[in-house]
Enzyme design. Structure first.
Site, PDB file in Angstrom:
ATOM      1  N   THR A  15       0.611  -1.190  -0.052  1.00  0.00           N
ATOM      2  CA  THR A  15      -0.132   0.030  -0.410  1.00  0.00           C
ATOM      3  C   THR A  15       0.961   1.163  -0.187  1.00  0.00           C
ATOM      4  OG1 THR A  15      -1.665  -0.995   1.161  1.00  0.00           O
ATOM      5  CG2 THR A  15      -1.513   1.540   1.192  1.00  0.00           C
ATOM      6  N   THR A  91       1.802  -4.478   4.279  1.00  0.00           N
ATOM      7  CA  THR A  91       1.353  -5.522   5.562  1.00  0.00           C
ATOM      8  C   THR A  91       0.979  -6.776   5.726  1.00  0.00           C
ATOM      9  OG1 THR A  91      -0.666  -4.069   5.764  1.00  0.00           O
ATOM     10  CG2 THR A  91       1.413  -3.191   6.446  1.00  0.00           C
ATOM     11  N   GLN A 280      -3.407 -21.276  20.051  1.00  0.00           N
ATOM     12  CA  GLN A 280      -4.611 -20.382  18.803  1.00  0.00           C
ATOM     13  C   GLN A 280      -4.313 -18.457  19.333  1.00  0.00           C
ATOM     14  OE1 GLN A 280      -7.830 -21.896  18.319  1.00  0.00           O
ATOM     15  NE2 GLN A 280      -7.594 -24.058  16.991  1.00  0.00           N
TER      16      GLN A 280
HETATM   17  N1  ASP Z   1      -2.693  -5.864   0.322  1.00  0.00           N
HETATM   18  C1  ASP Z   1      -1.555  -4.724   0.413  1.00  0.00           C
HETATM   19  C2  ASP Z   1      -0.121  -5.740   0.634  1.00  0.00           C
HETATM   20  O1  ASP Z   1      -0.366  -6.360   2.171  1.00  0.00           O
HETATM   21  C3  ASP Z   1      -2.030  -4.144   2.278  1.00  0.00           C
HETATM   22  C4  ASP Z   1      -0.736  -2.985   2.435  1.00  0.00           C
HETATM   23  O2  ASP Z   1       0.437  -2.774   2.557  1.00  0.00           O
HETATM   24  O3  ASP Z   1      -1.178  -3.027   3.594  1.00  0.00           O
HETATM   25  O4  ASP Z   1       0.464  -5.718   0.209  1.00  0.00           O
END
Ligand code: ASP
Length: 344
Positions: A15, A91, A280
């Site tokens: 992102t 992320t 878990q």
């Molecule tokens: N879908 C994105 C990724 O993991 C989410 C992010 O970057 O936070 O590449």
């Protein structure tokens, strides 16, 4: 010759470097030069910054072991030239990559800091700028004697510096997207960056980086729930290509007292499959000896992953299986710490 720190940014995607597609509204990656255009503040850091970009940059859902290996290759090739490395990463799978790198970069003595963001860097309320700038500062930080302050693989996100192989993504919307499980923070970045030295891996002079590339991903992560069915479990665990199982159990490592479950696990262990018990729960450790419901698993040959995260246990098992070590050796190594992923 200037004595500024030199940092290499490895931009994999995520992102932090995305823009909105005008037609579909979906977020898509754009190139790294655009990213830098959005952070002119970087020029004010007294740090030499170079960058290498994945082409094309990827959403981290598309991350895989071959790409971990590519990151390792880049770090290995540039290890002597730079004081530290910042990896910009989505992320979603950042904790898997951070964990994998902590095993693949054995005897690492330089900072490797992963970061990303919840909002694209061009967005008005972006968290990307702060994460990127602080990650660079942390990667460049040195002690008075010139040694790196943080010689290990970390995740920096929303003020918190965490040991990479202890992290888990815990929130898909909040800026505080990551949590460090069973291990205290390495630093907090408020008005100053405060390092908690006693939690940080010690710098050992003279250690040489050993980079590893092999992986075997013929494993599954299998989570218990009340009502789980015998046939499904037997088929899953019994599948001949499955070499290892991350077995997500209840509480301190407990499972229902069903003879068919214990039989299936014992059979798999006898066939040389490695079964690792991971709770878990988000915190705490596996203690199979504590309850009868755990003891039966120990007797079936299940190994304790102790207080590792799923991400650390999964990538470590793939890494060890890739080395073609004897089963007993893999079993032994799964229960001891390699890179601070298990509390001793
Ligand atoms: N879908 C994105 C990724 O993991 C989410 C992010 O970057 O936070 O590449």
């Amino acid at each position: 010759m200037d004595n500024k720190a030199s940092i290499l940014i490895i931009y994999t995607g995520g992102t932090i470097g995305m823009i909105q597609n005008a037609e579909t509204g979906a977020l898509e990656s754009f190139n790294f030069d655009h990213l830098l255009k959005h952070v002119p503040e970087l020029k004010h850091l007294n740090i030499n910054i170079d960058a290498i970009t994945f082409t094309p940059p990827i959403d981290s859902s598309d991350m895989e072991p071959a790409l971990w290996s590519r990151i390792v290759e880049i770090i290995e090739k540039n290890y002597e030239r730079y004081d530290g490395f910042v990896i910009l990463h989505g992320t979603d799978t950042m904790s898997f990559t951070a964990s994998a790198l902590s095993f693949m970069l054995e005897d690492l003595m330089k900072p490797v800091i992963l970061t990303g963001s919840q909002l694209p860097i061009g967005a008005l309320r972006t968290d990307g700028k702060e994460n990127l700038i602080t990650a660079i500062e942390i990667a460049a930080a040195k002690n008075a004697d010139g040694t790196p302050v943080v010689p290990e693989v970390c995740v920096f996100f929303h003020e918190k510096l965490m040991r990479g192989n202890r992290t888990t993504k815990v929130n898909s919307e909040s800026f505080g997207a990551f949590h460090s499980n069973n291990y205290p923070l390495l630093a907090m970045a408020g008005t100053d960056i405060q390092f908690y030295t006693r939690n940080i891996r010690k710098y050992i002079p003279g250690l040489k980086l050993k980079a590893h590339h092999e992986y075997n991903s013929n494993i599954i992560i299998f989570s218990l729930f009340p009502g789980i069915q015998k046939e499904v479990v037997e088929r899953l665990i019994g599948e001949k290509d499955v070499k290892g199982i991350i077995f997500r159990t209840y509480g301190a490592g407990n499972a229902p007292q069903k003879k068919w479950l214990v039989d299936a696990l014992s059979k798999a262990t006898a066939e040389g499959k490695i079964i690792v018990n991971i709770t878990q729960c988000a915190g705490g450790s596996v203690h199979m000896e504590r309850y009868e419901t755990g003891l039966q698993l120990l007797e079936a040959g299940v190994i304790s992953g102790k207080d590792s995260t799923v991400e650390a246990a999964t990538t470590k098992l793939m890494y060890l299986l890739g080395k073609n070590l004897p089963t007993e050796e893999i079993r032994r190594r799964m229960s001891i710490s390699f890179a601070g992923e298990i509390s001793e």
